[in-house]
Design an enzyme around this catalytic site. Structure first.
Site, PDB file in Angstrom:
ATOM      1  N   TYR A  87       0.838  -1.198   0.000  1.00  0.00           N
ATOM      2  CA  TYR A  87       0.000   0.000   0.000  1.00  0.00           C
ATOM      3  C   TYR A  87       0.869   1.242   0.000  1.00  0.00           C
ATOM      4  O   TYR A  87       2.038   1.209   0.359  1.00  0.00           O
ATOM      5  CB  TYR A  87      -0.991   0.027   1.170  1.00  0.00           C
ATOM      6  CG  TYR A  87      -0.427   0.378   2.531  1.00  0.00           C
ATOM      7  CD1 TYR A  87      -0.372   1.709   2.966  1.00  0.00           C
ATOM      8  CD2 TYR A  87       0.032  -0.610   3.396  1.00  0.00           C
ATOM      9  CE1 TYR A  87       0.123   2.024   4.224  1.00  0.00           C
ATOM     10  CE2 TYR A  87       0.516  -0.300   4.653  1.00  0.00           C
ATOM     11  CZ  TYR A  87       0.568   1.020   5.061  1.00  0.00           C
ATOM     12  OH  TYR A  87       1.055   1.347   6.305  1.00  0.00           O
ATOM     13  N   CYS A  88       0.261   2.329  -0.454  1.00  0.00           N
ATOM     14  CA  CYS A  88       0.889   3.642  -0.452  1.00  0.00           C
ATOM     15  C   CYS A  88      -0.177   4.624   0.039  1.00  0.00           C
ATOM     16  O   CYS A  88      -1.032   4.242   0.830  1.00  0.00           O
ATOM     17  CB  CYS A  88       1.406   3.964  -1.858  1.00  0.00           C
ATOM     18  SG  CYS A  88       2.655   5.288  -1.873  1.00  0.00           S
ATOM     19  N   TRP A  89      -0.152   5.857  -0.431  1.00  0.00           N
ATOM     20  CA  TRP A  89      -1.077   6.870   0.083  1.00  0.00           C
ATOM     21  C   TRP A  89      -2.541   6.588  -0.201  1.00  0.00           C
ATOM     22  O   TRP A  89      -3.365   6.596   0.695  1.00  0.00           O
ATOM     23  CB  TRP A  89      -0.711   8.253  -0.439  1.00  0.00           C
ATOM     24  CG  TRP A  89       0.332   8.901   0.398  1.00  0.00           C
ATOM     25  CD1 TRP A  89       1.631   9.153   0.043  1.00  0.00           C
ATOM     26  CD2 TRP A  89       0.210   9.362   1.747  1.00  0.00           C
ATOM     27  NE1 TRP A  89       2.315   9.733   1.088  1.00  0.00           N
ATOM     28  CE2 TRP A  89       1.457   9.879   2.157  1.00  0.00           C
ATOM     29  CE3 TRP A  89      -0.828   9.380   2.666  1.00  0.00           C
ATOM     30  CZ2 TRP A  89       1.687  10.415   3.411  1.00  0.00           C
ATOM     31  CZ3 TRP A  89      -0.595   9.914   3.927  1.00  0.00           C
ATOM     32  CH2 TRP A  89       0.643  10.425   4.284  1.00  0.00           C
TER      33      TRP A  89
END
Length: 152
Positions: A87-89
């Site tokens: 995951y990221c932002w």
């Protein structure tokens, strides 16, 4: 003329392949939260953001492994055979996709968590910071505020 059907829907076989394929590559924040809460073995959640972003808040139990460090450090933090969830932002960021690609290059089974950290926090799941673990109020635009799963 219909705006929806101006381009006809795909043939059933193509639709089956497309949607099954998406589910093979993606998972969502609710499913990740359920697996983490149940301590399902063999899943490693990877936060691919910068140190500053990680410290601002991250998924409790996630591993911090910025995309640029995956090739060098994955072997020390990802157990062999584990399914990796990146995951990221959020939906406007392709950092999780880039991290998933790097994990796939290393041979890890991998899925991208759609919605990213943004939807994790907006759905009221636990966020860890240097100050401790907290939950934000559920955003009614992303999840039922009653706490009952959407059951989708």
């Amino acid at each position: 003329m219909s705006a929806v059907t101006a381009v006809p829907p795909a043939a059933n076989a193509a639709a089956l392949a497309h949607f099954a394929g998406r589910l093979a590559f993606e998972t969502d924040v609710s499913d990740v939260a359920a697996d983490l809460a149940a301590a399902v073995p063999g899943i490693v959640v990877v936060d691919s953001r910068s140190r500053e972003s990680w410290e601002q808040g991250h998924i409790q139990g996630a591993v911090h492994l910025p995309t640029a460090e995956i090739a060098a450090r994955a072997a020390e933090v990802i157990p062999a055979g584990a399914t990796v969830v990146t995951y990221c932002w959020g939906p406007g960021c392709n950092g999780a996709t880039r991290a998933a690609l790097e994990m796939a290059k290393l041979g890890h089974p991998v899925k991208e968590m759609i919605g990213g950290f943004e939807y994790w926090a907006r759905e009221g799941f636990p966020v860890e910071t240097p100050s401790g673990v907290a939950r934000r109020p559920v955003d009614a635009l992303t999840a039922p505020v009653t706490g009952i799963a959407c059951a989708c």
